[in-house]
Scaffold this motif. Structure first.
Motif, short mmCIF file in Angstrom:
data_model
loop_
_atom_site.label_atom_id
_atom_site.label_comp_id
_atom_site.label_asym_id
_atom_site.label_seq_id
_atom_site.Cartn_x
_atom_site.Cartn_y
_atom_site.Cartn_z
N ASP A 6 16.35 26.98 -12.00
CA ASP A 6 17.00 25.83 -12.25
C ASP A 6 15.96 24.58 -12.75
OD1 ASP A 6 18.36 23.30 -12.19
OD2 ASP A 6 19.31 23.72 -10.34
N GLY A 7 16.05 24.39 -13.90
CA GLY A 7 15.20 23.41 -14.57
C GLY A 7 15.37 22.13 -14.23
N THR A 8 16.67 21.64 -13.48
CA THR A 8 16.67 20.31 -13.44
C THR A 8 15.65 19.32 -12.68
OG1 THR A 8 18.84 20.98 -12.96
CG2 THR A 8 18.76 18.62 -12.18
N VAL A 117 32.08 19.29 -11.62
CA VAL A 117 30.89 18.97 -10.67
C VAL A 117 29.93 20.20 -10.36
CG1 VAL A 117 32.05 17.01 -9.69
CG2 VAL A 117 32.36 19.16 -8.42
N PHE A 118 30.41 21.34 -10.48
CA PHE A 118 29.68 22.37 -9.85
C PHE A 118 28.87 23.18 -11.04
CE2 PHE A 118 33.09 22.18 -6.77
CZ PHE A 118 32.66 22.14 -5.74
N THR A 119 29.13 22.78 -12.07
CA THR A 119 28.11 23.35 -13.51
C THR A 119 27.62 22.25 -13.87
OG1 THR A 119 30.20 23.38 -14.96
CG2 THR A 119 29.88 25.47 -13.71
N ARG A 120 27.72 21.00 -13.32
CA ARG A 120 27.06 19.91 -14.38
C ARG A 120 25.90 20.08 -14.41
NH1 ARG A 120 26.64 18.51 -9.13
NH2 ARG A 120 25.23 16.84 -8.82
N ARG A 121 24.94 20.53 -13.57
CA ARG A 121 23.52 20.71 -13.96
C ARG A 121 23.11 21.72 -14.81
NH1 ARG A 121 20.73 19.24 -8.76
NH2 ARG A 121 19.27 20.91 -9.02
N TYR A 122 24.12 22.45 -15.26
CA TYR A 122 23.81 23.69 -16.18
C TYR A 122 24.48 23.49 -17.45
CZ TYR A 122 22.38 24.83 -11.42
OH TYR A 122 21.99 24.83 -10.20
N LEU A 232 21.04 23.97 -21.80
CA LEU A 232 20.10 25.07 -22.29
C LEU A 232 19.44 25.99 -21.16
CD1 LEU A 232 18.97 26.42 -24.84
CD2 LEU A 232 17.03 24.78 -24.70
N THR A 233 19.69 27.39 -21.37
CA THR A 233 19.22 28.19 -20.51
C THR A 233 18.46 29.43 -21.59
OG1 THR A 233 20.71 27.74 -18.88
CG2 THR A 233 19.58 29.76 -18.61
N MET A 234 17.29 29.64 -20.81
CA MET A 234 16.45 30.84 -21.59
C MET A 234 17.07 32.19 -20.96
SD MET A 234 12.45 31.51 -21.51
CE MET A 234 11.67 31.56 -22.79
N VAL A 235 17.72 32.74 -21.46
CA VAL A 235 18.34 34.16 -21.00
C VAL A 235 17.72 35.34 -20.92
CG1 VAL A 235 20.64 35.53 -21.31
CG2 VAL A 235 20.56 32.94 -21.73
N GLU A 236 17.02 35.65 -21.96
CA GLU A 236 16.33 37.03 -21.98
C GLU A 236 15.14 36.92 -23.14
OE1 GLU A 236 19.15 39.89 -23.39
OE2 GLU A 236 17.63 41.73 -23.19
N PHE B 118 20.98 29.52 -9.30
CA PHE B 118 22.09 28.70 -9.77
C PHE B 118 23.30 28.46 -8.88
CE2 PHE B 118 19.66 30.61 -13.31
CZ PHE B 118 19.44 29.34 -13.90
N THR B 119 23.24 29.45 -7.82
CA THR B 119 24.29 29.02 -6.90
C THR B 119 23.69 28.65 -5.46
OG1 THR B 119 24.40 31.40 -6.11
CG2 THR B 119 25.77 30.65 -8.00
N ARG B 120 22.53 28.39 -5.33
CA ARG B 120 22.00 27.98 -4.07
C ARG B 120 22.34 26.91 -3.51
NH1 ARG B 120 18.97 25.14 -7.49
NH2 ARG B 120 17.88 23.26 -6.79
#
Lengths: 243, 243
Positions: A6-8, A117-122, A232-236, B118-120
Motif C-alpha cells: 500500500d503505497g500511501t 471511504v474504503f477504497t479511497r486510498r487506492y 495507480l497500482t503496479m499489477v504484474e 489492501f484490506t489490512r
C-alpha cells in the motif's frame, strides 16, 4: 520475490535519505533476518503514493533459509503495508528491472455517486460522468509502438521515448472506471498522464480522433495534468519463462 | 442520514473531549454548513477502530438546503474517511438509536496464505486454518433469544442482557472468513467477543456442542479474548417502514 504494498505511506520504492521507502523497509528487514547488508533491486521504481500488487524484486543472500520459508519469515518482520507474496530462486545474472519483458499497471477512478471511504486510498476520486465508449476508442489509438514524449513528464531525462503498449483497456462498473495497461516500458509518470488524457476524452474536452495527432506532436503541453498517485497500482511484471 | 466511515483514525463514534470522533466531525461540518450547533445521534456508538458502511444518524436542522443536496454538500466538506450516503426526511420524533429494529454487523478475518496489504485496515489477520463447518454449527447455537452475559464485556453496565439474534452466518473464501450477524441489539463488545468465540471453535479449542452450555453459564471468563476492532464493520440498521 513478488511483493505487494500500500503505497500511501511510502515515499516511493527507491531508497532516499531519511524517507520511508519500500526498498528501505525491505533492506532493513533483510538485514535483521540474514545479518547481511542486502541491496534490493525492483522491476519498477514506483513513485510516492503508488501501490503494487505484483512488484518484483531481486537480491542476493547467502542466508541458509529454505526457499519455502522466505515469505513466511519476511512477513513476520515486515510492516503491515508491505508483504512478500512469492519467493523464487533465480540465476545469478537475473535482474528484476533489466530482464522484465512487460509490466502491467492499473489506474482506478472512483466515479460513484458518493465517495467510497474504503477504497479511497487506492482510487482517485473524480466527480462527474465519463463517456466510457469514447475512452475505449481513445485507448485503442495508444496501442502499439509510438514515441510517447507527449505522455512523459517534463522531468523525464530519457532520450529514447519509444515504447510499445500491448494493452490499454478501459472498463467501468457502478462505482468506478479502471484503466489497465501493459507495455514493454513506461516513461516517468506516463501511466498517470495517460489516465489523465483518457479522462479528458471521457469528459469531452478531447475527441478520440485527436489522439494520434496529439501523440505524433510529441508535445507534453498539448494535454492536461498528471492524475494523482493514489489511483495507480503496479499489477504484474512478466519475464521470459526461462528466467 | 446513512453514513459510512473508515474507523481506523477515529476514536469511535461518540464525541469525546479533544479526540477525533465521527460525531465530532459530523457536528463540526454541520456547524459550517448550517451555522447551527447541531447534535448528531447515531444508531450505534461504534468503538475506536470500528468501521461503518451503513450507520444511521439523525439530527434536526432548519437550514434551507433541499433534501437532495444534503449528501453532496456534506461530502464536499467531510474528511475523506467519512461520507454521507443517503439523506431522508423523518418525523420529528424519529430517533436513530431507540427506533432501530435490528442492526447488522460483519466481522472479517484475513486468513490468506500471505497478509493482504489492501484490506489490512478492514480485516483482522489470523494465521492458521479455521474449520468453517464447525464455526457454522456453533453460530447456529447463538441464534434466537438468550441472556448474552457470556458474550458481554466486563465493562458492560446493562442490567438486561437478553438479546435476540436473527442472523449469525459464517462464510469463507480463499482469503478470508466473514461472520455476519443481525440482532435487535448488541451488548458492549459483543460482536467482537462472539467472533472470538467462533474462532476458538474454528481452531478446535471449543466444540460447537459446548456453546449452549457456555452461553447458559453467563460467565464471561469461560471464553477467550475479544478480537480487535479493525475487522468489525456496522453494515446496516433497519427501521419500521413507516419511520
Amino acid at each position: 520475490m513478488t511483493i505487494a504494498y500500500d503505497g500511501t505511506d511510502f515515499a516511493g520504492f527507491q531508497s532516499q535519505q531519511s524517507q520511508r521507502t519500500v526498498q528501505g523497509e525491505l533492506e532493513r528487514v533483510l538485514k535483521k533476518v540474514t545479518g547481511e547488508s542486502v541491496i534490493v533491486y525492483g522491476a519498477g521504481r514506483t513513485d510516492a503514493g503508488v501501490h503494487a500488487k505484483g512488484q518484483v524484486v531481486h537480491f542476493t543472500s547467502e542466508a541458509m533459509i529454505p526457499l519455502e520459508k522466505w515469505v513466511w519469515v519476511l512477513n513476520h518482520m515486515l510492516p503491515r503495508d508491505l508483504a512478500a507474496l512469492v519467493a523464487e530462486e533465480v540465476h545469478e545474472s537475473f535482474h528484476a528491472r533489466y530482464h522484465a519483458c512487460w509490466k502491467r499497471y492499473r489506474y482506478e477512478i472512483d466515479t460513484g455517486r458518493v465517495p467510497d471511504v474504503f477504497t479511497r486510498r487506492y482510487r482517485t476520486r473524480l466527480a462527474g460522468e465519463l463517456d466510457i465508449l469514447k475512452m475505449q476508442e481513445a485507448a485503442h489509438h495508444l496501442l502499439g509502438t509510438h514515441d510517447f514524449t507527449t505522455l512523459s513528464s517534463a522531468k523525464s531525462t530519457k532520450k529514447n521515448r519509444v515504447r510499445t503498449l500491448y494493452q490499454c483497456d478501459v472498463e467501468s462498473t457502478a462505482t468506478g472506471v479502471f484503466i489497465t495497461t501493459a507495455g514493454d516500458g513506461f516513461l516517468y509518470n506516463m501511466v498517470r498522464i495517460m489516465a489523465g488524457l483518457l479522462v479528458q476524452v471521457g469528459r469531452g474536452s478531447l475527441t478520440p480522433k485527436q489522439i494520434p495527432e496529439i501523440i505524433a506532436s510529441r508535445d507534453r503541453g498539448r494535454i492536461g495534468k498528471t492524475l494523482p498517485p493514489e489511483g495507480l497500482t503496479m499489477v504484474e511484471v512478466s519475464y521470459q519463462p526461462w528466467e
